[in-house]
Design an enzyme around this catalytic site. Sequence first.
Site, PDB file in Angstrom:
ATOM      1  N   GLU A  64      72.144  30.190 -14.116  1.00 40.55           N
ATOM      2  CA  GLU A  64      71.233  29.193 -13.548  1.00 40.55           C
ATOM      3  C   GLU A  64      71.665  27.749 -13.828  1.00 40.55           C
ATOM      4  O   GLU A  64      70.838  26.841 -13.776  1.00 40.55           O
ATOM      5  CB  GLU A  64      69.812  29.422 -14.078  1.00 40.55           C
ATOM      6  CG  GLU A  64      69.214  30.732 -13.621  1.00 40.55           C
ATOM      7  CD  GLU A  64      67.712  30.735 -13.807  1.00 40.55           C
ATOM      8  OE1 GLU A  64      66.996  30.548 -12.812  1.00 40.55           O
ATOM      9  OE2 GLU A  64      67.251  30.903 -14.954  1.00 40.55           O
ATOM     10  N   HIS A  73      65.608  23.985 -19.142  1.00 38.66           N
ATOM     11  CA  HIS A  73      65.025  25.063 -18.341  1.00 38.66           C
ATOM     12  C   HIS A  73      64.555  26.157 -19.280  1.00 38.66           C
ATOM     13  O   HIS A  73      65.310  26.601 -20.144  1.00 38.66           O
ATOM     14  CB  HIS A  73      66.036  25.639 -17.356  1.00 38.66           C
ATOM     15  CG  HIS A  73      65.553  26.919 -16.731  1.00 38.66           C
ATOM     16  ND1 HIS A  73      64.355  26.998 -16.050  1.00 38.66           N
ATOM     17  CD2 HIS A  73      66.078  28.170 -16.714  1.00 38.66           C
ATOM     18  CE1 HIS A  73      64.174  28.235 -15.638  1.00 38.66           C
ATOM     19  NE2 HIS A  73      65.198  28.977 -16.025  1.00 38.66           N
ATOM     20  N   HIS A 130      61.451  29.587 -19.921  1.00 38.63           N
ATOM     21  CA  HIS A 130      60.449  30.528 -19.404  1.00 38.63           C
ATOM     22  C   HIS A 130      59.265  30.533 -20.368  1.00 38.63           C
ATOM     23  O   HIS A 130      58.705  31.583 -20.663  1.00 38.63           O
ATOM     24  CB  HIS A 130      61.059  31.936 -19.285  1.00 38.63           C
ATOM     25  CG  HIS A 130      62.398  31.969 -18.621  1.00 38.63           C
ATOM     26  ND1 HIS A 130      63.402  32.827 -18.997  1.00 38.63           N
ATOM     27  CD2 HIS A 130      62.901  31.236 -17.595  1.00 38.63           C
ATOM     28  CE1 HIS A 130      64.474  32.631 -18.233  1.00 38.63           C
ATOM     29  NE2 HIS A 130      64.204  31.665 -17.377  1.00 38.63           N
ATOM     30  N   HIS A 160      58.501  32.569 -12.905  1.00 37.21           N
ATOM     31  CA  HIS A 160      59.799  32.423 -13.560  1.00 37.21           C
ATOM     32  C   HIS A 160      59.708  31.502 -14.778  1.00 37.21           C
ATOM     33  O   HIS A 160      59.867  31.951 -15.901  1.00 37.21           O
ATOM     34  CB  HIS A 160      60.798  31.894 -12.513  1.00 37.21           C
ATOM     35  CG  HIS A 160      62.183  31.663 -13.033  1.00 37.21           C
ATOM     36  ND1 HIS A 160      63.237  31.381 -12.204  1.00 37.21           N
ATOM     37  CD2 HIS A 160      62.695  31.633 -14.284  1.00 37.21           C
ATOM     38  CE1 HIS A 160      64.337  31.218 -12.932  1.00 37.21           C
ATOM     39  NE2 HIS A 160      64.025  31.366 -14.192  1.00 37.21           N
TER      40      HIS A 160
HETATM   41 ZN   LIG Z   1      65.366  30.969 -15.703  1.00 37.88          ZN
END
Ligand SMILES: [Zn+2]
Length: 253
Positions: free
Chosen positions: A90, A109, A111, A179
């Site tokens: 990602e 980033h 979760h 996500h």
């Molecule tokens: Zn992710």
Amino acid sequence: MSNLNPGDSPKSGGPVSAEQIADLAAASRVLVAQGVVDAFGHVSIRHPHAPERYLMACSIAPALVTPEDIIEYDLDSNPCNANGRSSFLERFIHGEIYKARADIHSIVHSHSPSVIPFGLVGVPMQAMFHNAAFIAEGVPVFDIRKKFGATDMLVSNAPKGVALAAVMGRKNVALMRAHGSVACGPTLQTAVFRAVYTEVNARIQHWTAALKGGAPIAALDLEEGRLSDAVNQTAGMRAWDLWRRQVRSEVKW
Ligand SMILES: [Zn+2]
């Protein structure tokens, strides 16, 4: 699009100080300690001297990152110096946001679990307290399904990164349906601060929603958010100093 031939690596943007590399590696561990990332998630910085490059760890769990794991990328997310190390699937989140937003120099980033429900229902995140002031400007939700149909949910190529950056627009935090989220800032310290307080704010909003009955939530308004965010970017860095020291004692760099 890249002009590179297959197998070529883009040129490096030049050396980065050992201290900045160590801070980036430490940021991964800070985010673990603060409950933002677990075995997954990543943090990057734009190259301090070459805005068309960025730096992030190779594809390993954030709690294991050391300075030796940091790879440099161009903004198409091609590695300059992978040397056999694998890249995060990602990484396009980072490259495409850096392309779209010259003001952003660091991206997280994650979760983080308390945030995810806000991407699943039509309840917007609101800024519950001053540390989460950046949320007062609103938090858009990127639904990958809208443009790409059924996917594995990962932002694993440039078009998906472009679509995420477009939904984020001029904001500094965006949710990703089913996500996770991204949190950005003009410095590594601010991006980490925002990632941590996005998760904390989400928890407080869940508690508030359970408590409030039919009452409205007296969250920070836009102007309160703007004023508080300016303070957070200076005085709020006390948090980074603490978190950085805590992981320094863990790893001795
Ligand atoms: Zn992710």
